[in-house]
Write a protein that holds these residues in place. Structure first.
Motif, PDB file in Angstrom:
ATOM      1  N   ARG A  65      55.199  -5.000 -20.581  1.00 38.26           N
ATOM      2  CA  ARG A  65      54.904  -6.400 -20.291  1.00 38.26           C
ATOM      3  C   ARG A  65      54.302  -6.499 -18.899  1.00 38.26           C
ATOM      4  O   ARG A  65      54.484  -5.621 -18.064  1.00 38.26           O
ATOM      5  N   SER A  66      53.618  -7.573 -18.653  1.00 38.83           N
ATOM      6  CA  SER A  66      53.013  -7.750 -17.336  1.00 38.83           C
ATOM      7  C   SER A  66      54.110  -8.024 -16.310  1.00 38.83           C
ATOM      8  O   SER A  66      55.139  -8.619 -16.607  1.00 38.83           O
ATOM      9  N   ASP A  67      53.883  -7.572 -15.108  1.00 37.45           N
ATOM     10  CA  ASP A  67      54.845  -7.737 -14.028  1.00 37.45           C
ATOM     11  C   ASP A  67      54.596  -9.083 -13.363  1.00 37.45           C
ATOM     12  O   ASP A  67      53.851  -9.184 -12.383  1.00 37.45           O
TER      13      ASP A  67
END
Length: 97
Positions: A65-67
């Protein structure tokens, strides 16, 4: 591996094992060492090492997932219950001098 090996490992690990506990651990350690020997018997001379297993499983693995920040900062609310705080950090008594 023998029982005195288990007791020696326990001593080196600062574990106090009774005779019965050492006898119970012996077959488990033997199984671990047997697995290690089996793995060492595999010829891996023609294989390049992987930096991370995800590189091998990239097509099978779930994407990361994107940070991104998904929660708001609750520091002020969390610090209300602190007996002592300074600059937004909990203050605790010094235990090592």
């Amino acid at each position: 591996m023998k029982l005195n090996d288990v007791q020696r490992i326990a001593h080196l690990s600062s574990l106090d094992l009774s005779q019965a506990e050492a006898e119970a651990v012996l077959p488990q350690l033997q199984a671990v060492f047997a697995l290690v020997e089996e793995m060492q018997a595999v010829d891996t001379s023609g294989l390049a090492p992987l930096a991370h297993p995800i590189l091998f499983l990239r097509d099978l693995a779930q994407p990361l997932r994107s940070d991104a920040v998904t929660e708001v900062d609750h520091r002020a609310e969390n610090m209300q219950s602190a007996p002592a705080e300074q600059d937004g950090y909990f203050l605790v008594p010094r235990v090592i001098e």
